[in-house]
Design an enzyme around this catalytic site. Structure first.
Site, mmCIF file in Angstrom:
data_model
loop_
_atom_site.group_PDB
_atom_site.id
_atom_site.type_symbol
_atom_site.label_atom_id
_atom_site.label_comp_id
_atom_site.label_asym_id
_atom_site.label_seq_id
_atom_site.Cartn_x
_atom_site.Cartn_y
_atom_site.Cartn_z
ATOM 1 N N ASN A 9 36.134 40.071 38.646
ATOM 2 C CA ASN A 9 37.237 39.414 39.351
ATOM 3 C C ASN A 9 36.627 38.570 40.468
ATOM 4 O OD1 ASN A 9 39.475 38.715 40.815
ATOM 5 N ND2 ASN A 9 40.030 40.804 41.420
ATOM 6 N N TRP A 10 36.590 37.273 40.231
ATOM 7 C CA TRP A 10 35.936 36.391 41.211
ATOM 8 C C TRP A 10 36.823 36.148 42.436
ATOM 9 C CZ3 TRP A 10 33.411 31.975 37.718
ATOM 10 C CH2 TRP A 10 32.501 32.573 36.840
ATOM 11 N N LYS A 11 38.057 36.579 42.371
ATOM 12 C CA LYS A 11 39.010 36.397 43.481
ATOM 13 C C LYS A 11 39.036 34.927 43.923
ATOM 14 C CE LYS A 11 38.573 41.222 44.673
ATOM 15 N NZ LYS A 11 38.659 42.267 45.664
ATOM 16 N N HIS A 98 47.149 43.199 41.078
ATOM 17 C CA HIS A 98 46.038 43.546 41.974
ATOM 18 C C HIS A 98 46.608 43.926 43.348
ATOM 19 C CE1 HIS A 98 42.449 43.280 44.394
ATOM 20 N NE2 HIS A 98 41.771 43.437 43.270
ATOM 21 N N GLU A 100 45.718 43.181 46.197
ATOM 22 C CA GLU A 100 45.813 42.047 47.128
ATOM 23 C C GLU A 100 47.106 41.268 46.884
ATOM 24 O OE1 GLU A 100 41.925 40.527 46.179
ATOM 25 O OE2 GLU A 100 41.041 42.265 47.179
ATOM 26 N N GLU A 170 42.222 51.068 40.944
ATOM 27 C CA GLU A 170 41.462 50.575 42.087
ATOM 28 C C GLU A 170 42.019 51.181 43.382
ATOM 29 O OE1 GLU A 170 39.453 46.590 40.934
ATOM 30 O OE2 GLU A 170 41.395 46.166 41.808
ATOM 31 N N GLY A 176 36.281 46.192 48.288
ATOM 32 C CA GLY A 176 35.614 45.274 49.201
ATOM 33 C C GLY A 176 35.139 45.931 50.484
ATOM 34 N N SER A 216 34.355 48.431 44.967
ATOM 35 C CA SER A 216 32.943 48.468 45.360
ATOM 36 C C SER A 216 32.022 48.986 44.249
ATOM 37 C CB SER A 216 32.754 49.278 46.645
ATOM 38 O OG SER A 216 33.518 48.721 47.698
ATOM 39 N N GLY A 237 34.609 43.234 41.750
ATOM 40 C CA GLY A 237 34.887 42.090 42.612
ATOM 41 C C GLY A 237 33.594 41.487 43.130
ATOM 42 N N GLY A 238 33.224 41.846 44.342
ATOM 43 C CA GLY A 238 32.058 41.263 45.016
ATOM 44 C C GLY A 238 30.810 41.170 44.139
HETATM 45 P P1 PGA Z 1 35.261 44.944 44.924
HETATM 46 O O1 PGA Z 1 36.665 44.443 44.321
HETATM 47 O O2 PGA Z 1 34.389 45.284 43.741
HETATM 48 O O3 PGA Z 1 34.747 43.800 45.731
HETATM 49 O O4 PGA Z 1 35.552 46.159 45.752
HETATM 50 C C1 PGA Z 1 37.220 45.023 43.184
HETATM 51 C C2 PGA Z 1 38.574 44.385 42.907
HETATM 52 O O5 PGA Z 1 39.333 44.231 43.869
HETATM 53 O O6 PGA Z 1 38.915 44.027 41.761
#
Ligand code: PGA
Length: 255
Positions: A9-11, A98, A100, A170, A176, A216, A237-238
């Site tokens: 997930n490149w966000k 998600h 977010e 998640e 994050g 994470s 994500g990251g």
């Molecule tokens: P993260 O994000 O790996 O940076 O914690 C995961 C996500 O929100 O999909």
């Protein structure tokens, strides 16, 4: 049985040209194939076409996902993207719900349920996210909370091919933050999700639905999660923003 899935997930990261470079880098890293692992990348909407072109040109072994979609087919919904538009640029998957989007954009379980139905009507695989906040985790009600999300998010879904509906657990406090859930924490909730899917859809369908862990996840901790019975992969994500590290995570899942 279930094929593992590693999804990136490149966000809201990477401009068009940067997204193309990242996709090209990942195509190079994975040119030997991904074995039995389904790999998916989810760039920002505006970069989907560019990444689709890289996938086609390089015959890259990964699929394309959007990060969000609207449930209507077309019309006066400024700023939104319809499932058929995603389909037209080659997206085969779409992240929905998600945390977010739930937290910053007010999305509800009912919205997420409508999105899943709209996407599935176009043959797009939803990667439907769930997970609890720190408060809920500390109150010890996280399992009940996530089970309730799953019931609402899947209400009325008709799943004929269980490989085409994916759930990502998640825990919000681990996204994050560098703070990961332990593999046992992940299994506790993923196991409860599986039991809920059995109740809703029956054994066979529930056994075919992938449940990913996210929060994470990185090249050093992924193997521990994948050992767990009900963890079928990761939503990253990251750590998906670096081609070599993300490819290492794919290789861990292939092992
Ligand atoms: P993260 O994000 O790996 O940076 O914690 C995961 C996500 O929100 O999909």
């Amino acid at each position: 049985m279930r094929k593992r899935m590693i999804a990136g997930n490149w966000k809201m990261n990477k401009t068009f040209s940067e997204a193309v470079v990242l996709a090209e880098g990942l195509a190079r890293e994975l040119e030997g194939g991904t074995g039995d692992v389904d790999v998916v990348v989810a760039p920002p909407t505006i970069n989907l076409k560019g990444v689709a072109e890289v996938i086609e040109k390089e015959e890259a072994p990964f699929a394309l996902s959007a990060q969000n979609a609207y449930w209507q087919e077309s019309g006066a919904y400024t700023g939104e993207t319809a499932p058929n538009m995603l389909e037209a640029v080659g997206a085969t998957h779409c992240i929905i719900g998600h945390s977010e989007r739930r937290d910053y954009f007010g999305e509800t379980d009912e919205d997420i349920n409508k999105k899943a139905k709209a996407l599935m009507a176009h043959g797009i695989v939803p990667i439907s996210c769930c997970g609890e906040s720190l408060d809920i985790r500390e109150a010890g009600t996280h399992v009940a909370f996530v089970v309730d999300q799953i019931k609402k998010d899947t209400a009325g879904l008709e799943i004929t091919d269980p490989s085409k509906y994916v759930i990502a657990y998640e825990p919000i406090w681990a996204i994050g933050t560098g703070k990961t859930a332990t593999a046992d924490d992940a299994q506790e909730v993923c196991g409860a999700i599986r039991a809920t899917l059995v109740e809703i859809f029956g054994d066979e369908t529930a056994a075919g639905i992938r449940i990913l862990y996210g929060g994470s996840a990185n090249p050093s901790n992924i193997a521990g999660f994948l050992e767990k019975e009900d963890v079928d992969g990761a939503l990253v994500g990251g750590a998906s923003l670096k081609a070599d590290g993300f490819a290492d995570m794919v290789r861990s899942a292939m092992a």
